[in-house]
Write a protein that holds these residues in place. Sequence first.
Motif, PDB file in Angstrom:
ATOM      1  N   GLU A  20       3.327  -1.723 -11.713  1.00  0.00           N
ATOM      2  CA  GLU A  20       2.040  -2.251 -12.141  1.00  0.00           C
ATOM      3  C   GLU A  20       2.224  -2.856 -13.527  1.00  0.00           C
ATOM      4  N   ALA A  25       5.407   1.676  -6.862  1.00  0.00           N
ATOM      5  CA  ALA A  25       5.020   0.280  -7.070  1.00  0.00           C
ATOM      6  C   ALA A  25       4.955  -0.020  -8.563  1.00  0.00           C
ATOM      7  N   HIS A  83       2.355   1.927  -3.454  1.00  0.00           N
ATOM      8  CA  HIS A  83       1.370   2.477  -4.387  1.00  0.00           C
ATOM      9  C   HIS A  83       1.090   3.940  -4.082  1.00  0.00           C
ATOM     10  N   GLU A  84       0.972   4.283  -2.803  1.00  0.00           N
ATOM     11  CA  GLU A  84       0.730   5.675  -2.424  1.00  0.00           C
ATOM     12  C   GLU A  84       1.898   6.563  -2.835  1.00  0.00           C
ATOM     13  N   ARG A  99       0.834  -1.207   0.000  1.00  0.00           N
ATOM     14  CA  ARG A  99       0.000   0.000   0.000  1.00  0.00           C
ATOM     15  C   ARG A  99       0.865   1.251   0.000  1.00  0.00           C
TER      16      ARG A  99
END
Length: 85
Positions: A47, A45, A40-41, A37
């Motif tokens: 993807e 991250a 991603h914030e 998390r």
Amino acid sequence: MATTKASAQHQSEGHSPRGFGAMDPERQRAISAAGGRAAHEKGTAHEFDSEQAREAGRKGGQHSHGGHASRAQHAEAGRQSHKNQ
């Protein structure tokens, strides 16, 4: 805390289990999820796009099946060889 095979081996060698690998699997999962998390914030991250996901799946299939034919293909080959006998 759950005892894993690795931690049991370390205990038998006179080592005490420590670190991430010695943690309860649920605790490991919670820490990993929090890290995901946070990544991603932060925007760091990775993807997968659809092409990268397809390639990863292909490589995983080759690895798990040894690059050989699928079970269905093996079964069909077996049926064909029995017909020819």
